[in-house]
Design an enzyme around this catalytic site. Structure first.
Site, PDB file in Angstrom:
ATOM      1  CG  HIS A 234      35.540  37.094  28.053  1.00  0.00           C
ATOM      2  ND1 HIS A 234      36.049  36.784  29.449  1.00  0.00           N
ATOM      3  CD2 HIS A 234      35.509  35.928  27.241  1.00  0.00           C
ATOM      4  CE1 HIS A 234      36.373  35.370  29.477  1.00  0.00           C
ATOM      5  NE2 HIS A 234      36.165  35.114  28.393  1.00  0.00           N
TER       6      HIS A 234
ATOM      7  CG  ASP B 198      35.636  38.532  32.165  1.00  0.00           C
ATOM      8  OD1 ASP B 198      34.662  38.818  31.738  1.00  0.00           O
ATOM      9  OD2 ASP B 198      36.688  37.959  31.641  1.00  0.00           O
TER      10      ASP B 198
ATOM     11  CB  SER C 253      35.090  32.165  29.746  1.00  0.00           C
ATOM     12  OG  SER C 253      36.128  32.527  29.573  1.00  0.00           O
TER      13      SER C 253
END
Length: 249
Positions: A62, A107, A202
């Site tokens: 993402h 992810d 992230s």
């Protein structure tokens, strides 16, 4: 169905966006984590990444912004300074997992660099875990990243780190329910005072026993420093066959 989707986006936050940081913790010893990458768009840090080979960085799927060119900055400690140790390399190819659909599962993404990184004491890949390696619950693991030091606090330009405690899968499932896939994810608990990952971390690593076992995936939206909600990471060893296949491309 609409309620479930709305609830999910109120409760969860993919830890990327354009914010970043480690809640609490401490400043890392400069260049003590030479595998850390800062993923940037137009000079702004967006996500973390893990250098796993001189030409590949591992991160969260993402973190990709389809309309913008990503630059990987290696060898950095203070990301607003032009340190002599830094190497800025554009991304040649993005390899998101084919089953990633913009939500929470699968992810994971590999970044093929346009040029090989120059390996030295500031820039060095980290070895991946073994495919069948177990990740014991209750061990302490390290997370690191740049920027936000709390859900409502400013960012830090210098790399920071802290520790989080690995949890059993059933403990993660009891909180995150259908959003937690124990085959592909692991999660951690943390103390309010020592904190952990937040929006923007992230793609950065969860390091357990010197190996990267997880990739920072998601936290509670606007509540990343609330110990009630475990932090969730993509489980690296599950995806090792895919990673190795992609690096042969």
């Amino acid at each position: 169905m609409m309620f479930c989707i709305l609830f999910a986006f109120q409760l969860l936050a993919l830890a990327g966006a354009t914010e970043s940081g480690i809640v609490g913790g401490k400043e890392s010893k400069p260049h003590s984590r030479p595998y850390m990458a800062s993923l940037q768009f137009q000079g702004q840090h967006s996500c973390g990444g893990i250098l796993i080979r001189k030409d590949f960085v591992l991160t969260a799927a993402h973190c990709r912004h389809a309309q913008q060119t990503m630059t990987v900055v290696l060898g950095a400690h203070d990301i607003i300074k032009k340190e002599k140790s830094q190497q800025s390399i554009q991304v040649a190819h993005y390899y998101s997992h084919p089953k990633f659909n913009g939500q929470y599962d699968y992810d994971i993404m590999l970044l093929k660099l346009k040029n090989n990184a120059t390996l030295n004491k500031y820039v060095k890949p980290i070895e991946l875990p073994k495919k069948d390696g177990k990740i014991p619950a209750n061990i302490r693991c390290t997370v690191a990243g740049w920027g936000r030091t709390g859900a409502k606090k400013p960012t830090s330009n210098k790399l920071r780190e802290t520790t989080e405690k690995m949890q059993f899968s059933f403990e993660c499932k009891s909180i995150w329910a259908q959003y937690f896939n124990s085959d592909h994810m692991i999660c951690t608990r943390f103390k309010k005072k020592t904190g952990g990952v937040c929006q923007g971390d992230s793609g950065g690593p969860l390091i357990c026993n010197t190996k990267p076992q997880g990739i920072t995936a998601f936290t509670a939206l606007n509540d990343c420093d609330n110990p009630k909600y475990p932090h969730v990471f993509t489980k690296i060893n599950t995806f090792l066959p895919w990673i190795k296949k992609m690096m042969k491309v």
